[in-house]
Motif scaffolding. Structure first.
Motif, PDB file in Angstrom:
ATOM      1  N   TYR A   5      77.415 -84.409 -55.008  1.00 50.08           N
ATOM      2  CA  TYR A   5      78.383 -84.258 -56.095  1.00 50.08           C
ATOM      3  C   TYR A   5      79.566 -83.424 -55.621  1.00 50.08           C
ATOM      4  CZ  TYR A   5      74.638 -85.919 -59.103  1.00 50.08           C
ATOM      5  OH  TYR A   5      73.657 -86.677 -59.681  1.00 50.08           O
ATOM      6  N   LYS A  10      81.004 -82.157 -60.609  1.00 46.98           N
ATOM      7  CA  LYS A  10      80.176 -81.137 -61.263  1.00 46.98           C
ATOM      8  C   LYS A  10      80.882 -80.541 -62.473  1.00 46.98           C
ATOM      9  CE  LYS A  10      77.867 -79.677 -57.016  1.00 46.98           C
ATOM     10  NZ  LYS A  10      77.713 -78.565 -56.063  1.00 46.98           N
ATOM     11  N   MET A  13      81.019 -83.213 -65.260  1.00 46.13           N
ATOM     12  CA  MET A  13      79.699 -83.403 -65.852  1.00 46.13           C
ATOM     13  C   MET A  13      79.377 -82.261 -66.813  1.00 46.13           C
ATOM     14  SD  MET A  13      77.694 -84.772 -62.474  1.00 46.13           S
ATOM     15  CE  MET A  13      76.064 -84.677 -63.197  1.00 46.13           C
ATOM     16  N   ILE A  18      77.111 -84.553 -69.207  1.00 45.84           N
ATOM     17  CA  ILE A  18      76.493 -85.651 -68.470  1.00 45.84           C
ATOM     18  C   ILE A  18      75.596 -85.013 -67.413  1.00 45.84           C
ATOM     19  CG2 ILE A  18      76.911 -87.604 -66.927  1.00 45.84           C
ATOM     20  CD1 ILE A  18      79.611 -88.003 -68.386  1.00 45.84           C
ATOM     21  N   THR A  19      74.325 -85.389 -67.414  1.00 46.54           N
ATOM     22  CA  THR A  19      73.357 -84.766 -66.519  1.00 46.54           C
ATOM     23  C   THR A  19      73.175 -85.567 -65.227  1.00 46.54           C
ATOM     24  OG1 THR A  19      71.467 -85.964 -67.439  1.00 46.54           O
ATOM     25  CG2 THR A  19      72.095 -83.865 -68.518  1.00 46.54           C
ATOM     26  N   GLU A  20      72.589 -84.911 -64.232  1.00 44.55           N
ATOM     27  CA  GLU A  20      72.266 -85.604 -62.980  1.00 44.55           C
ATOM     28  C   GLU A  20      71.279 -86.730 -63.249  1.00 44.55           C
ATOM     29  OE1 GLU A  20      71.195 -83.206 -59.607  1.00 44.55           O
ATOM     30  OE2 GLU A  20      72.850 -81.808 -59.971  1.00 44.55           O
ATOM     31  N   VAL A  23      73.216 -89.713 -64.325  1.00 42.78           N
ATOM     32  CA  VAL A  23      73.921 -90.304 -63.177  1.00 42.78           C
ATOM     33  C   VAL A  23      72.938 -91.065 -62.296  1.00 42.78           C
ATOM     34  CG1 VAL A  23      75.248 -89.807 -61.087  1.00 42.78           C
ATOM     35  CG2 VAL A  23      75.775 -88.603 -63.216  1.00 42.78           C
ATOM     36  N   ILE A  52      78.195 -94.320 -69.783  1.00 47.43           N
ATOM     37  CA  ILE A  52      78.882 -93.474 -68.809  1.00 47.43           C
ATOM     38  C   ILE A  52      79.496 -94.347 -67.721  1.00 47.43           C
ATOM     39  CG2 ILE A  52      77.570 -91.365 -69.193  1.00 47.43           C
ATOM     40  CD1 ILE A  52      75.946 -92.024 -66.657  1.00 47.43           C
ATOM     41  N   ILE A  54      80.648 -93.946 -63.795  1.00 51.83           N
ATOM     42  CA  ILE A  54      80.449 -93.115 -62.611  1.00 51.83           C
ATOM     43  C   ILE A  54      81.352 -93.647 -61.514  1.00 51.83           C
ATOM     44  CG2 ILE A  54      78.777 -92.321 -60.897  1.00 51.83           C
ATOM     45  CD1 ILE A  54      76.598 -93.239 -63.040  1.00 51.83           C
ATOM     46  N   THR A  68      82.643 -88.453 -63.380  1.00 50.50           N
ATOM     47  CA  THR A  68      81.894 -89.129 -64.435  1.00 50.50           C
ATOM     48  C   THR A  68      82.646 -88.955 -65.749  1.00 50.50           C
ATOM     49  OG1 THR A  68      80.570 -87.173 -64.919  1.00 50.50           O
ATOM     50  CG2 THR A  68      79.659 -88.723 -63.324  1.00 50.50           C
TER      51      THR A  68
END
Length: 76
Positions: A5, A10, A13, A18-20, A23, A52, A54, A68
């Motif tokens: 990332y 980061k 997000m 928006i979380t890992e 993604v 989302i 990406i 993101t």
């Protein structure tokens, strides 16, 4: 595949909740994948909370996440 990332990703997000995990789900099971600017991949993933988008760039065994965003205009 290793996911890396960028600091920009980061920050976005965190700002956009928006979380890992979200993604990773998009990377593993994209609903749509297109080629964007500078050979970047643009992945769309529909989740319960919304869709989302990406923006990433594959580099060998790595995928670099550039940004993101919640995407409002995507339709299945």
């Amino acid at each position: 595949m290793t996911v890396i990332y960028t600091e920009h990703a980061k920050e976005r997000m965190a700002e956009r909740s928006i979380t890992e995990k979200m993604v990773n789900e998009g990377l593993e099971h994209p609903d749509e994948k297109i080629v964007g600017h500078d050979e970047r991949e643009v992945i769309f993933k529909k989740l319960k909370a919304g869709t989302i988008k990406i923006v990433c760039k594959p580099e060998g065994k790595h995928t670099i996440i550039i940004s993101t965003i919640w995407h409002k205009t995507y339709e299945n």
